[in-house]
Enzyme design. Structure first.
Site, PDB file in Angstrom:
ATOM      1  N   SER A  20      57.489 117.377  18.451  1.00 37.23           N
ATOM      2  CA  SER A  20      58.521 116.434  18.023  1.00 37.23           C
ATOM      3  C   SER A  20      59.325 115.909  19.202  1.00 37.23           C
ATOM      4  CB  SER A  20      59.449 117.080  16.982  1.00 37.23           C
ATOM      5  OG  SER A  20      60.019 118.269  17.490  1.00 37.23           O
ATOM      6  N   ASN A 107      65.844 126.907  13.440  1.00 36.98           N
ATOM      7  CA  ASN A 107      66.121 126.317  12.124  1.00 36.98           C
ATOM      8  C   ASN A 107      67.599 125.961  11.952  1.00 36.98           C
ATOM      9  OD1 ASN A 107      63.443 126.683  11.693  1.00 36.98           O
ATOM     10  ND2 ASN A 107      63.666 128.450  10.320  1.00 36.98           N
ATOM     11  N   THR A 152      75.816  80.058  -9.883  1.00 37.07           N
ATOM     12  CA  THR A 152      75.154  81.123 -10.631  1.00 37.07           C
ATOM     13  C   THR A 152      73.730  80.604 -10.809  1.00 37.07           C
ATOM     14  OG1 THR A 152      75.686  80.212 -12.798  1.00 37.07           O
ATOM     15  CG2 THR A 152      77.281  81.755 -11.875  1.00 37.07           C
ATOM     16  N   HIS A 153      72.772  81.493 -10.757  1.00 39.46           N
ATOM     17  CA  HIS A 153      71.345  81.095 -10.778  1.00 39.46           C
ATOM     18  C   HIS A 153      71.016  80.127  -9.632  1.00 39.46           C
ATOM     19  CE1 HIS A 153      71.375  82.589 -15.008  1.00 39.46           C
ATOM     20  NE2 HIS A 153      72.570  82.008 -15.015  1.00 39.46           N
ATOM     21  N   SER A 274      61.057  76.266  17.785  1.00 37.50           N
ATOM     22  CA  SER A 274      59.635  76.317  17.462  1.00 37.50           C
ATOM     23  C   SER A 274      58.863  75.777  18.654  1.00 37.50           C
ATOM     24  CB  SER A 274      59.370  75.446  16.229  1.00 37.50           C
ATOM     25  OG  SER A 274      58.012  75.028  16.209  1.00 37.50           O
ATOM     26  N   LYS A 280      63.168  71.911  15.475  1.00 37.58           N
ATOM     27  CA  LYS A 280      63.500  73.102  14.704  1.00 37.58           C
ATOM     28  C   LYS A 280      64.548  73.995  15.352  1.00 37.58           C
ATOM     29  CE  LYS A 280      60.879  74.787  11.669  1.00 37.58           C
ATOM     30  NZ  LYS A 280      61.145  75.017  10.257  1.00 37.58           N
ATOM     31  N   ASN A 282      65.559  77.706  14.014  1.00 33.59           N
ATOM     32  CA  ASN A 282      65.256  78.648  12.937  1.00 33.59           C
ATOM     33  C   ASN A 282      66.243  79.822  12.890  1.00 33.59           C
ATOM     34  OD1 ASN A 282      63.004  77.190  12.082  1.00 33.59           O
ATOM     35  ND2 ASN A 282      61.705  78.152  13.633  1.00 33.59           N
ATOM     36  N   GLU A 287      66.933  86.140   9.302  1.00 38.82           N
ATOM     37  CA  GLU A 287      65.700  86.554   8.611  1.00 38.82           C
ATOM     38  C   GLU A 287      65.333  87.992   8.961  1.00 38.82           C
ATOM     39  OE1 GLU A 287      62.897  82.743   8.206  1.00 38.82           O
ATOM     40  OE2 GLU A 287      63.782  82.955  10.173  1.00 38.82           O
ATOM     41  N   TYR A 314      63.166 126.658   5.398  1.00 43.10           N
ATOM     42  CA  TYR A 314      62.609 125.632   6.282  1.00 43.10           C
ATOM     43  C   TYR A 314      61.092 125.509   6.129  1.00 43.10           C
ATOM     44  CZ  TYR A 314      61.303 123.134  10.547  1.00 43.10           C
ATOM     45  OH  TYR A 314      60.789 122.218  11.430  1.00 43.10           O
ATOM     46  N   GLN A 319      60.545 118.501   9.970  1.00 42.25           N
ATOM     47  CA  GLN A 319      60.580 117.885  11.304  1.00 42.25           C
ATOM     48  C   GLN A 319      60.476 116.365  11.189  1.00 42.25           C
ATOM     49  OE1 GLN A 319      58.888 119.823  14.858  1.00 42.25           O
ATOM     50  NE2 GLN A 319      57.227 118.351  14.665  1.00 42.25           N
ATOM     51  N   LYS A 322      63.584 113.238  11.139  1.00 44.24           N
ATOM     52  CA  LYS A 322      64.303 112.493  12.160  1.00 44.24           C
ATOM     53  C   LYS A 322      63.857 111.041  12.354  1.00 44.24           C
ATOM     54  CE  LYS A 322      64.315 116.701  14.307  1.00 44.24           C
ATOM     55  NZ  LYS A 322      63.967 117.228  13.038  1.00 44.24           N
TER      56      LYS A 322
HETATM   57  N1  ARG Z   1      61.192 120.769  15.897  1.00 44.55           N
HETATM   58  C1  ARG Z   1      61.602 121.444  14.706  1.00 44.55           C
HETATM   59  C2  ARG Z   1      62.195 120.421  13.717  1.00 44.55           C
HETATM   60  O1  ARG Z   1      62.550 119.375  14.143  1.00 44.55           O
HETATM   61  C3  ARG Z   1      62.635 122.474  15.006  1.00 44.55           C
HETATM   62  C4  ARG Z   1      62.651 123.596  14.044  1.00 44.55           C
HETATM   63  C5  ARG Z   1      61.446 124.439  14.234  1.00 44.55           C
HETATM   64  N2  ARG Z   1      61.483 125.563  13.405  1.00 44.55           N
HETATM   65  C6  ARG Z   1      60.414 126.278  13.102  1.00 44.55           C
HETATM   66  N3  ARG Z   1      60.561 127.249  12.292  1.00 44.55           N
HETATM   67  N4  ARG Z   1      59.243 125.984  13.596  1.00 44.55           N
HETATM   68  O2  ARG Z   1      62.299 120.655  12.546  1.00 44.55           O
END
Ligand code: ARG
Length: 457
Positions: A20, A107, A152-153, A274, A280, A282, A287, A314, A319, A322
């Site tokens: 990660s 964790n 409206t509409h 454009s 143009k 734009n 958008e 966990y 993971q 993120k």
């Molecule tokens: N890289 C892991 C995550 O983002 C960290 C936690 C890892 N924990 C484990 N028990 N392998 O979730």
């Protein structure tokens, strides 16, 4: 870091799927801060010696300085930001580094780091929204009396003021801010000390680490602490809702900028040309704000579905929490900034807006209301009489107030000369002075309140 019970190392696929670090390196500041709070507490509690705590804290500062200067190295063998930092710490200070992970697990570490990151993202959204609201109330103040068609509409309905229209987005973004604030208050408990899932036998002080990291206190259940990603979902929900508002505002600018409307001239700085059509200009930024909201909603959906079937505590699926949060945060920040620039710098073509309000029989309701009030006609009947007047005006290609009195009286004899005063777009908006209505005085009142709320007065 965990090879002790293994006879063979991981395959190339295992290393790649497990890593990660390519994205969680974004957590390095939070990781260092949480480790420093943790080791200071370990020192205070006598779990490590004061001297070791000092050595580790100094080493962490050095790692942070290296990251700041050169970025975070990406070595898949070290999996994530936590192992990357700890391994660099060991290179710098030797075996003492191994004491940092006492009474802690990745964790609770990642749960803490990620909360800190999300908390910053909430603060960033709040700051951006204040800027956007400042632009909205400024432009609304300039245009409290500028008349445009209300729809409206997407069909002309009644005249409104541009200031009123812009202030609608002030109200939406005020709710967005309160959503981020609610989420922030709810999430501000520290999971550090939950360890892997069950807590720890070491005599840690969870209040100390919580307060060192700006939390209101520790979380109350170790299993929940390492499993909870509600805070990230709350953030994404607030971000998705906010992005929907931005998307609607962007959509209005896109429509208003189209030639048949011609209500606005967008700033050159937020438009593109454009390569084939020289005329143009734009509305690409708008958008993309509209497009980004789809992606942000996708981020929310992605994390909801990641979480929905996970047993406590966990699992590695987590993971994957993120990337959607990081993606949503950067898309949202860009979208808020783009709409702030658009609101601040767009030229509103008020004469075009006003004449559009005069077309389309926007004051038909005012005629019906006049019949109710001045001639004591029931509204449904007044509605019918007005419909006939609109039909006649339409067949002649004129506005309602261009119909001669004799023609109006032919439709209903109770109409008098005085009706014309009610048919202008100015009279129409001025009449709508109910609380929260479009009357210029009402708009000015709300703008003044908003300016005080934003600290501009
Ligand atoms: N890289 C892991 C995550 O983002 C960290 C936690 C890892 N924990 C484990 N028990 N392998 O979730």
């Amino acid at each position: 870091m965990w090879g002790g019970r293994f006879a063979e190392g991981p395959s190339a696929i295992m290393r790649e799927i497990n890593a990660s670090i390519p994205f969680d390196k974004a957590l390095w500041r939070q990781d260092i801060a949480a480790s420093k709070a943790h080791v200071a507490m370990l020192g205070q509690q006598g779990i490590v010696t004061a001297e070791d705590a000092k050595t580790i804290a100094g080493g962490l500062d050095q790692v942070a300085a290296e990251y700041e200067a050169n970025g975070v190295p990406e070595n898949w063998d070290l999996e994530d930001i936590h192992m990357t930092t700890e391994s660099r710490l060991a290179e710098l200070i030797g075996a003492t580094a191994g004491r940092l992970h006492t009474a802690r697990s990745r964790n609770d570490q990642v749960a803490t780091d990620f909360r800190l990151w999300v908390r910053d993202a909430m603060d960033q959204a709040e700051a951006g929204l204040v800027e956007l609201q400042t632009a909205l109330v400024t432009r609304a103040g300039e245009h409290s009396g500028s008349i445009m068609p209300g729809f409206t509409h997407l069909q002309t309905a009644q005249p409104v003021t541009l200031g009123h229209h812009l202030m609608a987005y002030y109200e939406m973004t005020a709710r967005d801010r309160s959503r981020f604030a609610d989420a922030r208050a709810r999430m501000n408990r520290c999971p550090l000390g939950a360890a892997a899932l069950a807590g720890t036998g070491f005599p840690i002080d969870r209040n100390a680490t919580a307060s060192a990291l700006g939390f209101d206190g520790p979380t109350n259940n170790s299993l929940d602490s390492v499993s909870d990603r509600d805070f990230a979902l709350d953030y994404l929900m607030a971000a998705a809702q906010c992005s929907l508002h931005l998307s609607r505002l962007a959509e209005e600018f896109i429509i208003w900028a189209s030639q048949p409307f011609g209500f606005v001239a967008l700033p050159d700085s937020l438009s593109t040309g454009s390569s084939i059509m020289p005329q143009k200009k734009n509305p690409d930024a708008a958008e993309l704000v509209r497009g980004h909201s789809g992606r942000i909603v996708g981020c929310l959906t992605a994390l909801m579905i990641t979480m929905k079937g996970l047993p406590l505590a966990y699992s590695k699926d987590m993971q994957d929490d993120k990337p959607p949060v990081f993606e949503a945060a950067s898309l949202l920040a860009l979208s808020i900034a783009a709409m702030t620039g658009m609101v601040a710098e767009t030229k509103f073509r008020t004469e075009r807006m006003r004449s559009a309000a005069e077309l389309g029989y926007a004051t038909a309701t005012d005629l019906a209301d006049w019949l109710v009030r001045q001639a004591n006609i029931p509204f449904r009947e007044a509605h019918h009489i007005t419909g006939a007047a609109v039909k006649l005006a339409e067949s002649r290609g004129v506005a309602l107030d261009q119909l001669p009195l004799a023609d109006l009286q032919a439709i209903d004899s109770r109409v008098t000369e005085a009706v014309y005063a009610a048919l202008s777009v100015e009279a129409s908006v001025a009449a709508r002075a109910s609380h929260g209505g479009t009357a210029p005085d009402e708009v000015r009142k709300r703008v003044a309140e908003a300016r005080i709320a934003l600290g501009l007065e």
